[in-house]
Design a protein around this motif. Structure first.
Motif, PDB file in Angstrom:
ATOM      1  N   UNK A   1       0.842  -1.203   0.000  1.00  0.00           N
ATOM      2  CA  UNK A   1       0.000   0.000   0.000  1.00  0.00           C
ATOM      3  C   UNK A   1       0.883   1.261   0.000  1.00  0.00           C
ATOM      4  N   UNK A   2       0.845   2.048  -1.090  1.00  0.00           N
ATOM      5  CA  UNK A   2       1.742   3.207  -1.175  1.00  0.00           C
ATOM      6  C   UNK A   2       1.422   4.278  -0.127  1.00  0.00           C
ATOM      7  N   UNK A   3       0.226   4.213   0.450  1.00  0.00           N
ATOM      8  CA  UNK A   3      -0.093   5.198   1.506  1.00  0.00           C
ATOM      9  C   UNK A   3       0.555   4.815   2.829  1.00  0.00           C
ATOM     10  N   UNK A   4       0.928   3.549   2.962  1.00  0.00           N
ATOM     11  CA  UNK A   4       1.548   3.101   4.215  1.00  0.00           C
ATOM     12  C   UNK A   4       3.061   3.083   4.096  1.00  0.00           C
ATOM     13  N   UNK A   5       3.574   2.922   2.871  1.00  0.00           N
ATOM     14  CA  UNK A   5       5.025   2.787   2.720  1.00  0.00           C
ATOM     15  C   UNK A   5       5.458   3.501   1.434  1.00  0.00           C
ATOM     16  N   UNK A   6       6.189   4.600   1.617  1.00  0.00           N
ATOM     17  CA  UNK A   6       6.542   5.479   0.501  1.00  0.00           C
ATOM     18  C   UNK A   6       7.456   4.846  -0.538  1.00  0.00           C
ATOM     19  N   UNK A   7       8.163   3.770  -0.163  1.00  0.00           N
ATOM     20  CA  UNK A   7       9.086   3.138  -1.114  1.00  0.00           C
ATOM     21  C   UNK A   7       8.390   2.069  -1.974  1.00  0.00           C
ATOM     22  N   UNK A   8       7.077   1.941  -1.815  1.00  0.00           N
ATOM     23  CA  UNK A   8       6.351   0.935  -2.618  1.00  0.00           C
ATOM     24  C   UNK A   8       6.570   1.224  -4.097  1.00  0.00           C
ATOM     25  N   UNK A   9       6.576   0.159  -4.906  1.00  0.00           N
ATOM     26  CA  UNK A   9       6.831   0.325  -6.343  1.00  0.00           C
ATOM     27  C   UNK A   9       5.621  -0.123  -7.139  1.00  0.00           C
TER      28      UNK A   9
END
Ligand code: ADP
Ligand code: ASP
Ligand code: MG
Length: 427
Positions: free
Chosen positions: A182-190
């Motif tokens: 989840x990009x809202x929980x983890x900024x490094x998500x791809x």
């Protein structure tokens, strides 16, 4: 003429301005010469507000009445979206789930679509109209309104796309694709360009709410291509959910987090009973037999057999451990207590302050991944309570307060580096 289903979620239709933005996206697609069916969710947090309202009147609302109430949310948005389309000069007509021919079983609040009979939608398309259909709702054969479970508008969209033989089902939301987590929980998500149906289904089933699991299950069965894209970047094609042959063979495609779980652990005293079923209380007495019945009943509630751990002490069961969705916790507890009534020696621990974290991907089939995952969590000093595996995933339960650390640790361990050459960094 080619057909396209476009689905817009709650944030995409949260107010008048957003509804006009949605109308513009539909208008542009219609100008491209396609027949368009639009599926919409309730505006913003309407469904949550309606649930709170129901519970303020009755803390255990009758499921049929709850469905009657919740379905009104989507009815508001279909009419407004149709009006916004008409304002842009398009012909448009709204349909409730029942009017669109979405026929379901009788399981109120979590109904399954049995068939779709979209004759009114077909007629509308033939007349050159845009059909705007209420997501998340259907009708039983006795004409009662049902809802399909939270996030169920995705399933309406895929079911209509399959039935109308649409070339694609575009799911518009507030992120521009499926990410490794989840990009809202983890900024490094791809962001992933493509993902296979099987992996998307596993991610969704294990908590990635970006797509409803039943919608992916249906898309897989009916081979409906899904594009997950953003209402706020309509020029971007997002992520394509497609056949495995067409998607890159990531080892681990992502990390899913589910905070909507309750964990159960029943510890049993030593079983001194005769190793024969006894019928004294009408139930088999031997723990091993009772435990098998518990597993069967839990599976009937919808839990996966893979996710119930039975621990033995010698040849007898001494512990039953599983976790389930919060909505099922009351029934799960009743099942346990039916077969193992609380008495001296049995100890039931129920914990809702937990999170289930999972790695998903074809690579999870390899035996070492389970150990690698436990080691990675331990290295970050995260206590691991329960580990389960399926064909393409490994899951662990951790205390809720460690959820962000757990996502970061597993993402760094499994989703970075060479096995992600084809993914594109989050923007
Ligand atoms: P909608 O109301 O449009 O149906 P949802 O809230 O159901 O939208 O789903 C979109 C949300 O899913 C995103 O805002 C994001 O926080 C969340 N999400 C969870 N996991 C993922 C993931 N792997 N990739 C992208 N988004 C994810
Ligand atoms: N409005 C429903 C919900 O909030 C259905 C959906 O959004 O898909 O769960
Ligand atoms: Mg959703």
């Amino acid at each position: 003429m080619a057909r396209l289903v476009q689905k817009f979620g709650g944030t995409s239709v949260r107010d008048a301005e957003h509804i006009q933005r949605v109308a513009k996206i539909v208008h542009d697609a219609a100008r491209g010469g396609k027949e368009i069916v639009v599926v919409v969710s309730a505006m913003g947090h309407t469904t949550d507000e309606l649930i709170n309202l129901a519970e303020s009147v009755n803390d255990l609302p009758d499921p049929r009445e709850l469905d009657m109430l919740l379905s009104t949310g989507e009815q508001v948005s279909i009419s407004l979206v149709a009006m916004a389309l008409q304002k842009l000069g398009l012909k448009a007509r709204s349909f409730t789930g029942a009017q669109a021919g979405i026929l379901t079983d009788e399981t109120h609040t979590f109904a399954r679509i049995k068939t779709v009979q979209p004759s009114r939608v077909e007629t509308s398309l033939r007349r050159g109209e845009i059909a705007v259909v209420a997501g998340f709702q259907g009708m039983t054969r006795t004409s009662d309104i049902t809802t399909l479970g939270r996030g169920g508008s995705d399933t309406t969209a895929v079911a209509l796309a399959a039935s109308l033989k649409a070339e694609c089902c575009d799911i518009y939301t507030d992120v521009n694709g499926v990410y490794t987590t989840d990009p809202r929980c983890y900024g490094q998500a791809r962001r992933l360009h493509t993902i296979s149906y099987e992996e998307m289904l596993e991610l969704a089933s294990l908590g990635a709410q970006v797509l409803n699991a039943r919608s992916v299950e249906l898309a897989l069965r009916q081979k409906v291509p899904i594009r997950l894209r953003s209402t706020f970047e309509p020029g971007d094609t997002g992520t394509l959910v497609t056949l495995r042959e067409l998607s890159p063979d990531y080892q681990i495609c992502g990390v899913a987090l589910d905070t909507n779980r309750v964990s159960f652990r029943l510890s049993l005293p030593r079983d001194f009973s005769v190793k024969e079923p006894s019928l004294d209380d009408g139930k088999p007495n031997h723990y091993n037999v009772r435990a098998q019945r518990v597993v069967e009943e839990l599976c009937n509630l919808g839990l996966s057999r893979d996710h119930v751990n039975l621990r033995t002490d010698g040849d007898s069961i001494c512990e039953i451990e599983f976790n389930c969705e919060k909505r099922l916790s009351r029934e799960a507890r009743e099942v346990l207590l039916e077969f193992f009534p609380q008495n001296n020696g049995t100890l039931l621990r129920v914990d809702s302050d937990v999170a289930r974290i999972s790695i998903v991907g074809v690579g999870a089939r390899e035996r070492h991944q389970r150990g690698d995952m436990i080691n990675a969590l331990r290295q970050a000093s995260i206590p691991v309570a329960m580990v389960t595996t399926s064909n393409i995933s490994v899951s662990a339960v951790v205390p809720a307060k460690y959820k962000d650390d757990a996502v970061k640790q597993l993402h760094e361990t499994f989703c970075n580096g060479h096995n992600f050459a084809d993914a594109q960094a989050a923007t």
